[in-house]
Design an enzyme around this catalytic site. Structure first.
Site, short mmCIF file in Angstrom:
data_model
loop_
_atom_site.label_atom_id
_atom_site.label_comp_id
_atom_site.label_asym_id
_atom_site.label_seq_id
_atom_site.Cartn_x
_atom_site.Cartn_y
_atom_site.Cartn_z
N GLU A 438 74.85 -17.01 -50.97
CA GLU A 438 76.21 -16.54 -50.65
C GLU A 438 76.71 -15.52 -51.69
OE1 GLU A 438 77.44 -17.28 -47.64
OE2 GLU A 438 78.94 -15.80 -48.22
C1 LIG Z 1 67.70 -22.01 -50.17
C2 LIG Z 1 68.24 -20.69 -49.74
C3 LIG Z 1 69.08 -20.61 -48.64
C4 LIG Z 1 69.55 -19.37 -48.21
N1 LIG Z 1 70.30 -19.29 -47.07
C5 LIG Z 1 70.57 -18.06 -46.54
C6 LIG Z 1 71.14 -17.94 -45.24
O1 LIG Z 1 71.44 -18.94 -44.57
N2 LIG Z 1 71.35 -16.70 -44.74
C7 LIG Z 1 71.01 -15.57 -45.43
O2 LIG Z 1 71.22 -14.49 -44.92
N3 LIG Z 1 70.48 -15.66 -46.67
C8 LIG Z 1 70.24 -16.87 -47.24
N4 LIG Z 1 69.66 -16.97 -48.48
C9 LIG Z 1 69.36 -15.75 -49.23
C10 LIG Z 1 70.29 -15.56 -50.41
O3 LIG Z 1 71.58 -15.25 -49.98
C11 LIG Z 1 69.65 -14.49 -51.30
O4 LIG Z 1 68.52 -15.09 -51.93
C12 LIG Z 1 70.62 -13.93 -52.32
O5 LIG Z 1 71.58 -13.14 -51.70
C13 LIG Z 1 69.93 -13.10 -53.40
O6 LIG Z 1 69.08 -12.13 -52.87
P1 LIG Z 1 67.56 -12.02 -53.39
O7 LIG Z 1 66.98 -13.38 -53.33
O8 LIG Z 1 66.90 -10.94 -52.67
O9 LIG Z 1 67.72 -11.65 -54.92
P2 LIG Z 1 67.89 -10.16 -55.50
O10 LIG Z 1 68.93 -9.43 -54.74
O11 LIG Z 1 66.56 -9.55 -55.65
O12 LIG Z 1 68.49 -10.47 -56.94
C14 LIG Z 1 67.68 -10.83 -58.08
C15 LIG Z 1 68.57 -10.85 -59.32
O13 LIG Z 1 69.12 -9.55 -59.55
C16 LIG Z 1 70.54 -9.60 -59.61
N5 LIG Z 1 71.11 -8.42 -58.96
C17 LIG Z 1 70.70 -7.81 -57.83
N6 LIG Z 1 71.50 -6.77 -57.56
C18 LIG Z 1 72.45 -6.73 -58.51
C19 LIG Z 1 73.56 -5.88 -58.78
N7 LIG Z 1 73.90 -4.89 -57.97
N8 LIG Z 1 74.33 -6.16 -59.88
C20 LIG Z 1 74.01 -7.19 -60.69
N9 LIG Z 1 72.97 -8.00 -60.49
C21 LIG Z 1 72.20 -7.79 -59.41
C22 LIG Z 1 70.94 -10.89 -58.87
O14 LIG Z 1 72.17 -11.40 -59.35
C23 LIG Z 1 69.76 -11.81 -59.18
O15 LIG Z 1 69.97 -12.46 -60.40
C24 LIG Z 1 69.21 -18.20 -48.94
C25 LIG Z 1 68.41 -18.29 -50.07
C26 LIG Z 1 67.88 -19.50 -50.44
C27 LIG Z 1 66.95 -19.55 -51.63
#
Ligand SMILES: Cc1cc2nc3c(=O)[nH]c(=O)nc-3n(C[C@H](O)[C@H](O)[C@H](O)COP(=O)(O)OP(=O)(O)OC[C@H]3O[C@@H](n4cnc5c(N)ncnc54)[C@H](O)[C@@H]3O)c2cc1C
Length: 593
Positions: A438
């Protein structure tokens, strides 16, 4: 150990910490009945302890499984979900027109805390359904509302939110799922979504997926995204279920925690495209998502509060049972570890952080309610700005502290905490996702500084700090020795909040990277200052209500502990914001080696 809903603490936090009673007196909650509200919270607590809490461990040990694109939930979950929905818990806040009970969000918030405390992995399912109800309710055409809302409100069907793709996480604008318009006005979607919570399950007959996708020729980035309703089973004109739609779970993740909550890879388009119906306007999907974001993010914050409460209850119970060593000067049989000052400090830290996060979450719910319900447009606008400002705090602070509290819970258990049978370890594993989904907490901090503080040049924040200043004046005027030096510490914290905000406002324009480098400590600073003041208000004003007076008085040392041990760190956070960005600018030299 099972979970008992802290009903009095919830009522104090709602009524006084979050100032719900003031909003009621101001006329923003027509038809609100305090007796009904306490009865609802009490009943939710019973259901949670009796039905959901015992399944928490079951879900952890026997997580959801996938076979032939069908997910089976943990033993007992399907039955628990059915009895939960049959008891009307899903329909608390739904519109009466669609069979809902029309109760305000504050009650939903209190119950959400309770479901999450009892069984966070279970509570996630209705959290997502609530998002789907809100999106369809606000943006859906009439036929979509008629087809889907009543079944979602009753809980007969559940909802999902599908944003994430392998290359599109925090940067949602990078998503590639395609949607093409058909002559009948519907769309066909193809693509792959990952990490979709409750993307498939066996608890209900249908699942209503809300999917973000891109139309041919749509602008790049977030300006070219549209939102679609994509049901698992198509719905016939008479409301009965028709054919299986071309969307299915093609994978199930093995995770660190929340094993009971299925996290699915969803594939659309193997058979020509999943049938979808547009929500809102083409290319306006992000705006639709944003209207739901405050509530969804608050929902995750409340998961943090619930989990922290559960971990605290278990640690406190253990600390009064486990005997090791002696209180200073005491001889004879070993004492419970709760006599040791360091253990007391850990337990109070857990309880104080949980209480602070709870007031912030409930204050966010009050602001959202008032932003919808107040008669005066100016009041609605002001409340909307307050809700926007508090939402990243509710999400990120509550989930940060959930991790801290759960880790302290293991510490209080000593070696037993590291052993799964004790249960404390599950809270640590489950809590870990809260700061990630989220919108990660880093994204929340960016949102706070750039969109919430920056957008109105700090107006909503100044308004809130003025209100908090009045609480501090009343704490000081109370001359109650039980507050210790709470008053002066809170006043100093508000001074730091004001100075740090002004510094950030200046830097957002002149040196945005410096502002962003200070975003996370700023979120913590504001949360401690606001949570400290609101907890003080809770114990001060709560004394005016006969039924809660004793509890409010007994909790005064908690407000004092929070101020004297945690809010006292706020001036240091101010320094970290204004001085800490220098080294961060030079980080590449260190990190790249
Ligand atoms: C158990 C689980 C349930 C989930 N449920 C859903 C769901 O129901 N629906 C759905 O759509 N998604 C869902 N997600 C996905 C979740 O919302 C994403 O994992 C999350 O938004 C982070 O994206 P990412 O994993 O690609 O990390 P990334 O975006 O790759 O981020 C990696 C790191 O970089 C940092 N970062 C990235 N960009 C920036 C920036 N611009 N400024 C500062 N820091 C930054 C982040 O804070 C993080 O620490 C779920 C994930 C999990 C693990």
């Amino acid at each position: 150990m099972t979970y008992r809903a802290p009903v009095e603490d919830i009522l104090l936090a709602l009524g006084y910490g979050a100032a719900l009673n003031e909003a009621i007196r101001a006329g923003h909650y027509r038809d609100y009945d305090a007796d009904t509200a306490s009865a609802v919270i009490e009943e939710a607590g019973k259901f949670a302890s009796d039905v959901l809490a015992p399944l928490n461990r079951v879900g952890d040990e026997h997580g959801a499984t996938l076979k032939d694109s069908n997910v089976t939930t943990s033993p007992g979950w399907r039955e628990a979900y059915r009895s939960w929905a049959d008891a009307g818990w899903n329909s608390l806040t739904g519109a009466e027109e669609f069979g809902g009970q029309g109760l305000p969000l504050v009650l939903h918030a209190a119950c959400s805390e309770i479901w999450s405390a009892a069984n966070m992995a279970f509570g996630l399912c209705p959290l997502l359904t609530a998002g789907a109800i809100e999106a369809i309710g606000i943006h859906g055409a009439d036929d979509l509302k008629q087809t889907y809302l009543a079944k979602l409100v009753s809980g007969e069907w559940t909802g999902t939110m599908q944003l994430t793709e392998p290359q599109a996480g925090s940067d949602v604008g990078a998503l590639r799922t395609r949607a093409e318009k058909q002559p009948d006005g519907s769309y066909r979607l193809s693509g792959t979504k990952i990490f979709i919570t409750y993307g498939d399950h066996d608890m209900t007959g249908n699942i209503v997926h809300l999917v973000l996708a891109r139309l041919p020729g749509a602008p790049d980035g977030t300006r070219g995204i549209s939102l679609f309703v994509v049901p698992k089973f198509l719905v016939n004109a008479d409301g009965s279920l028709g054919e299986r739609n071309d969307i299915h779970a093609s994978g199930l993740e093995h995770k660190l925690g929340i094993h009971g909550s299925p996290t699915c890879t969803m594939t659309m388009g193997d058979k020509g495209g999943a049938v979808g119906y547009l929500l809102g306007e083409e290319n306006n999907g992000m705006a639709c998502m944003f209207t739901m974001m405050n509530q969804a993010r608050l929902g995750v914050g409340l998961e943090g509060v619930g989990l922290a409460e559960r971990a605290t209850q278990q640690a406190v119970a253990y600390a009064y049972e486990r005997r090791q060593g002696h209180a200073l000067g005491h001889k004879g049989a070993p004492d419970p570890i709760a006599v040791h000052p360091d253990v007391k400090r850990n337990l109070l830290t857990m309880r104080a952080l949980t209480a602070a996060a709870r007031t912030i979450c409930y204050a966010t719910a009050v602001a959202i309610d008032v932003s919808h319900q107040a008669e005066d447009e100016a009041v609605r606008k002001q409340a909307n700005a307050r809700a926007g400002l508090l939402t990243p705090l509710a999400k990120a602070f509550s989930t940060d502290i959930a991790n801290e509290v759960a880790a302290l819970g293991v510490q209080v258990h000593g070696g037993a905490g590291f052993i799964e049978e004790t249960g404390a370890a599950q809270y640590v594993r489950d809590a870990r996702i809260l700061t990630i989904y989220e919108g990660t907490n880093g994204i929340q901090a960016n949102d706070l500084v750039t969109r919430k503080l920056g957008a109105d040049k700090g107006a909503a924040l100044r308004d809130l700090l003025d209100e908090l200043g009045q609480i501090v004046t009343r704490v000081e005027a109370s001359n109650d020795p039980a507050f210790g030096v709470t008053g002066p510490i809170l006043r100093e914290a508000l001074g730091s909040a004001t100075r740090a905000s002004e510094w950030l406002l200046e830097k957002i324009a002149s040196a945005p990277n410096e502002a962003l480098a200070g975003a996370a400590p700023y979120l913590r600073l504001l949360s401690l200052a606001i949570g400290g003041c609101m907890l003080a208000r809770e114990v001060l004003d709560g004394r005016t209500e006969d039924a809660l007076r004793d509890r409010a008085i007994r909790r005064t040392p908690l407000a004092r502990f929070l101020a004297e041990n945690m809010v006292v760190q706020v001036p240091a956070l101010e320094q970290s914001i204004v001085k800490g960005s220098g080294a961060i600018e030079d980080a590449d030299a260190v990190l790249a080696n």
